[in-house]
Write a protein that holds these residues in place. Structure first.
Motif, short mmCIF file in Angstrom:
data_model
loop_
_atom_site.label_atom_id
_atom_site.label_comp_id
_atom_site.label_asym_id
_atom_site.label_seq_id
_atom_site.Cartn_x
_atom_site.Cartn_y
_atom_site.Cartn_z
N GLU A 34 0.84 -1.18 0.00
CA GLU A 34 0.00 0.00 0.00
C GLU A 34 0.88 1.24 0.00
OE1 GLU A 34 -4.23 0.49 1.98
OE2 GLU A 34 -2.62 0.63 3.45
N VAL A 35 0.71 2.09 -1.00
CA VAL A 35 1.54 3.28 -1.16
C VAL A 35 0.76 4.49 -0.68
CG1 VAL A 35 2.80 4.73 -2.79
CG2 VAL A 35 2.76 2.26 -3.10
N ILE A 36 1.40 5.29 0.16
CA ILE A 36 0.77 6.50 0.71
C ILE A 36 1.69 7.68 0.46
CG2 ILE A 36 -0.53 5.26 2.48
CD1 ILE A 36 1.61 6.00 4.47
N VAL A 37 1.12 8.90 0.52
CA VAL A 37 1.90 10.11 0.28
C VAL A 37 1.74 11.13 1.40
CG1 VAL A 37 1.83 9.86 -2.23
CG2 VAL A 37 0.02 11.15 -1.06
N THR A 38 0.76 10.95 2.29
CA THR A 38 0.46 11.97 3.29
C THR A 38 1.55 12.09 4.35
OG1 THR A 38 -1.89 11.51 2.96
CG2 THR A 38 -1.30 12.77 4.91
N ALA A 39 2.15 10.99 4.76
CA ALA A 39 3.08 11.01 5.88
C ALA A 39 4.37 11.75 5.59
CB ALA A 39 3.39 9.59 6.33
N SER A 40 4.79 11.83 4.29
CA SER A 40 6.06 12.50 3.99
C SER A 40 6.01 13.31 2.70
CB SER A 40 7.17 11.44 3.88
OG SER A 40 6.91 10.56 2.80
N THR A 41 4.82 13.47 2.12
CA THR A 41 4.58 14.20 0.86
C THR A 41 5.21 13.52 -0.35
OG1 THR A 41 6.53 15.66 0.98
CG2 THR A 41 4.51 16.39 2.13
N VAL A 42 5.89 12.38 -0.18
CA VAL A 42 6.40 11.60 -1.31
C VAL A 42 5.86 10.18 -1.16
CG1 VAL A 42 8.48 12.97 -1.61
CG2 VAL A 42 8.52 11.02 -0.07
N ALA A 43 5.79 9.47 -2.27
CA ALA A 43 5.24 8.12 -2.26
C ALA A 43 6.14 7.19 -1.46
CB ALA A 43 5.07 7.61 -3.69
N GLN A 44 5.54 6.43 -0.54
CA GLN A 44 6.24 5.42 0.24
C GLN A 44 5.24 4.38 0.68
OE1 GLN A 44 6.13 7.92 4.49
NE2 GLN A 44 8.03 7.19 3.68
N SER A 45 5.75 3.19 1.00
CA SER A 45 4.85 2.14 1.44
C SER A 45 4.37 2.43 2.85
CB SER A 45 5.57 0.79 1.40
OG SER A 45 6.61 0.74 2.37
N ALA A 46 3.25 1.82 3.20
CA ALA A 46 2.69 2.04 4.53
C ALA A 46 3.63 1.55 5.62
CB ALA A 46 1.33 1.35 4.65
N ASP A 47 4.44 0.51 5.33
CA ASP A 47 5.37 -0.01 6.33
C ASP A 47 6.51 0.96 6.59
OD1 ASP A 47 3.83 -2.30 6.47
OD2 ASP A 47 4.99 -3.34 4.93
N GLU A 48 6.83 1.80 5.62
CA GLU A 48 7.94 2.74 5.78
C GLU A 48 7.53 4.02 6.50
OE1 GLU A 48 10.41 1.65 1.68
OE2 GLU A 48 9.03 3.33 1.74
N ALA A 49 6.25 4.29 6.60
CA ALA A 49 5.79 5.53 7.21
C ALA A 49 6.09 5.54 8.70
CB ALA A 49 4.29 5.71 6.98
N ALA A 50 6.61 6.68 9.17
CA ALA A 50 6.95 6.80 10.59
C ALA A 50 5.76 7.24 11.42
CB ALA A 50 8.10 7.80 10.76
N ARG A 51 4.64 7.59 10.79
CA ARG A 51 3.45 8.04 11.51
C ARG A 51 2.31 7.04 11.30
NH1 ARG A 51 5.83 12.71 9.35
NH2 ARG A 51 6.23 14.36 10.87
N ALA A 52 1.32 7.14 12.18
CA ALA A 52 0.15 6.26 12.07
C ALA A 52 -0.74 6.76 10.94
CB ALA A 52 -0.62 6.24 13.39
N VAL A 53 -0.93 5.94 9.92
CA VAL A 53 -1.70 6.33 8.74
C VAL A 53 -2.73 5.24 8.44
CG1 VAL A 53 -1.63 6.90 6.29
CG2 VAL A 53 0.24 7.63 7.78
N ASP A 54 -3.98 5.64 8.26
CA ASP A 54 -5.05 4.75 7.82
C ASP A 54 -5.48 5.16 6.42
OD1 ASP A 54 -5.72 2.92 10.11
OD2 ASP A 54 -5.96 4.84 11.13
N VAL A 55 -5.84 4.17 5.61
CA VAL A 55 -6.23 4.42 4.23
C VAL A 55 -7.61 3.81 3.98
CG1 VAL A 55 -5.66 4.08 1.80
CG2 VAL A 55 -3.82 4.42 3.47
N VAL A 56 -8.50 4.63 3.44
CA VAL A 56 -9.81 4.17 3.00
C VAL A 56 -9.82 4.29 1.48
CG1 VAL A 56 -12.31 4.46 3.18
CG2 VAL A 56 -10.85 5.01 5.14
N ASP A 57 -9.70 3.16 0.78
CA ASP A 57 -9.61 3.21 -0.67
C ASP A 57 -10.99 3.18 -1.31
OD1 ASP A 57 -10.45 0.55 -0.54
OD2 ASP A 57 -8.42 -0.25 -0.66
#
Length: 322
Positions: A34-57
């Motif tokens: 799962e790729v997210i962009v909110t935690a660091s403004t660049v694309a990264q996997s959810a496992d790499e994010a240092a913050r708690a992030v939930d995704v509703v697709d």
């Protein structure tokens, strides 16, 4: 036979007296990241994010049948969604117990807010935000001030628009329910020239004829879309569109339904409204005493008597005390 990261392999073997050399090939398991962009403004996997992030697709939104942003965020840990009525009524997002203005709302990473409010947040628009072509909604819990400013002390809600690409596809949805609810949506997305051009567009209309007490009509029409052009591997030209038109007629008093149900002067409902401009004026003194800016303290008594006349009843306004 099985191994970590590979699929299982099974085959019936008959053992004889001689040595048997049997080659085994294991298929690699499907990898879903799962790729997210909110935690660091660049694309990264959810496992790499240092913050708690939930995704509703988009698939979760479809399965849960959630049409508004407030409904989509319900059930996320650490978030409290307050709605003071039916569709079109005030919606507030409280993250980790902090104030509504401490949670930033962004669309594709761009902050969305009402500059006319003293808090400068997106709360006045939340009740009319019905995403039509969103790929997902990312919710970051915890401070995001270093990336999104002081209005992200509690967290960030980022609405990500579907960028399109791939084969051309379309979908149509029509549904209805209680409270006079009806919704229709149409979406189209795809790519051209081997995805050098990608596009997506979606239209949605929500119509609530009755509302909670039968006199709370609400309508929302939304167009959401995106288009991108990739002249080369390192360059992208794109645009986003979110257009919304809304109508809401919410009751100021719970007695309106009873007033409209009966002919004029057949039912009498009394509810006095007492306001004192002299008392309201003390707000300015308190703000000046604390050396704060004085905001919106020129207040006037609303004319509830005129409102009662519009409802087919009778209202009397008293300017001075008896």
């Amino acid at each position: 036979m099985s191994a970590s990261g590979f699929g299982e392999f099974s085959r019936e073997v008959t053992l004889g007296s001689s040595d048997l050399d049997l080659p085994v090939t294991l298929q690699v398991n499907n990898v879903r990241t799962e790729v997210i962009v909110t935690a660091s403004t660049v694309a990264q996997s959810a496992d790499e994010a240092a913050r708690a992030v939930d995704v509703v697709d988009a698939e979760q939104l479809r399965l849960r049948d959630r049409s508004s942003v407030g409904e989509a965020l319900q059930g996320i840990a650490g978030l409290r969604i307050q709605q003071v009525g039916g569709p079109g009524s005030l919606v507030r997002i409280l993250s980790r117990g902090l104030r509504p203005q401490d949670t930033a709302v962004t669309i594709d990473g761009i902050r969305f807010r009402d500059a006319a409010t003293t808090q400068g947040d997106a709360t006045p628009f939340l009740e009319t935000m019905y995403p039509a072509g969103s790929e997902r909604i990312e919710v970051m819990r915890g401070t995001g001030s270093s990336l999104y400013g002081s209005h992200a002390l509690a967290g960030v809600v980022n609405i990500v628009t579907d960028t399109g690409g791939g084969p051309r596809r379309a979908s149509l949805l029509m549904e209805g329910g209680g409270l006079g609810f009806a919704r229709a949506s149409l979406s189209l997305s795809g790519g051209l020239a081997r995805d050098r051009i990608t596009y997506s567009t979606a239209l949605q209309h929500v119509n609530v004829r009755n509302g909670v007490d039968g006199q709370d009509p609400f309508r929302n029409s939304t167009i959401q879309g995106a288009a991108n052009y990739f002249p080369n591997a390192s360059t992208r030209l794109g645009g986003r569109l979110w257009w919304s038109d809304n109508f809401a007629l919410l009751n100021l008093t719970p007695y309106v339904r009873e007033i409209l149900r009966h002919p004029k002067n057949e039912v009498k409902v009394y509810f006095p409204v007492l306001l004192d401009n002299g008392q309201l004026g003390k707000i300015s003194k308190e703000q000046r005493a604390a050396e704060l800016d004085v905001w919106q303290t020129s207040l006037h008594n609303p004319r509830f008597a005129a409102f009662a006349e519009l409802c087919g009843s009778r209202g009397e306004r008293v300017e001075t005390a008896a």
